[in-house]
Scaffold this active site. Structure first.
Site, PDB file in Angstrom:
ATOM      1  N   CYS A  47       2.341   8.706   4.713  1.00 10.26           N
ATOM      2  CA  CYS A  47       2.980   7.697   3.868  1.00 10.26           C
ATOM      3  C   CYS A  47       1.945   7.092   2.935  1.00 10.26           C
ATOM      4  CB  CYS A  47       3.616   6.609   4.729  1.00 10.26           C
ATOM      5  SG  CYS A  47       4.480   5.356   3.746  1.00 10.26           S
ATOM      6  N   CYS A  49       2.587   4.469   0.886  1.00  8.72           N
ATOM      7  CA  CYS A  49       2.954   3.114   0.469  1.00  8.72           C
ATOM      8  C   CYS A  49       1.790   2.151   0.700  1.00  8.72           C
ATOM      9  CB  CYS A  49       4.212   2.644   1.182  1.00  8.72           C
ATOM     10  SG  CYS A  49       3.976   1.923   2.810  1.00  8.72           S
ATOM     11  N   CYS A  52       1.808   0.221   4.748  1.00 11.72           N
ATOM     12  CA  CYS A  52       1.472   0.838   6.029  1.00 11.72           C
ATOM     13  C   CYS A  52      -0.030   0.736   6.314  1.00 11.72           C
ATOM     14  CB  CYS A  52       1.880   2.315   6.043  1.00 11.72           C
ATOM     15  SG  CYS A  52       3.648   2.590   6.230  1.00 11.72           S
TER      16      CYS A  52
END
Length: 190
Positions: A47, A49, A52
């Site tokens: 991930c 993003c 996180c």
């Protein structure tokens, strides 16, 4: 090239589909928070993003989901703090070391009932049994965090080389443009 993530940089280790779960620990040397999972994760992925938890120097986190009923905090729960109480995914992190132990959705949401976890925080024999990463998500989001947009193609190529397909909401070039605009507007990129 910078590190995608330590679990990706040298190739992916296949997990065991019948892995029964295990214990995740924060990174504190003493009195670590422990979270016990009584099943394997699903939808484990890289991930990109900005929310996180990632190991130092990594562009991506590795995060999977487990049914809420299969997760319990089994040691040092008072050390946990919600990083952003207003976020859709309320990430529970150790107040001492900062590691995210799990993220929980409390609002009405398609993923309510699933907790987001970082299985790399597991320890001991069998750590390699967790489901391996299946795909890469929010790849363009690393640009919003200051990654050079001209180098994003190399990141996608490296992700595919280790066996992960990359995903964004629109086509990758359009998402890169949106992320570059957002990064310039926020000051993360000049």
């Amino acid at each position: 090239m910078v590190s995608l993530h330590p679990l990706l940089d040298n190739g992916i280790t296949k997990g065991d589909p019948s892995f029964p779960g295990g214990v995740l620990y924060c990174q504190c040397a003493t009195d670590p928070v422990a979270v016990t999972l009584t099943s394997n994760v699903a939808h484990n992925h890289a991930c990109g993003c900005s929310r996180c938890w990632k190991p130092a120097g990594a562009l991506f986190s590795i995060v999977g989901v487990v049914p809420r009923a299969h997760l319990s905090v089994t040691a040092n729960e008072p050390k946990l703090r919600v990083v952003d109480p207003g976020a859709t995914i309320r990430r529970h992190a150790c107040a001492a070391c900062g590691a995210h132990l799990f993220g929980r959705i409390e609002a009405d949401h398609p993923f309510k009932g699933l907790d987001f976890v970082h299985v790399e925080l597991g320890a001991g024999k069998g750590k390699e049994g967790w489901q391996e990463p299946q795909f890469a998500a929010f790849v363009s989001s690393i640009i919003e965090q200051g990654f050079d947009p001209a180098s994003i193609g190399g990141v996608r190529e490296k992700l595919r080389e280790v066996g992960l397909e990359t995903y964004d909401c629109l086509s990758p070039p359009l998402m890169d443009l949106i992320a570059t605009y957002t990064a310039k507007k926020s000051g993360a990129l000049k």
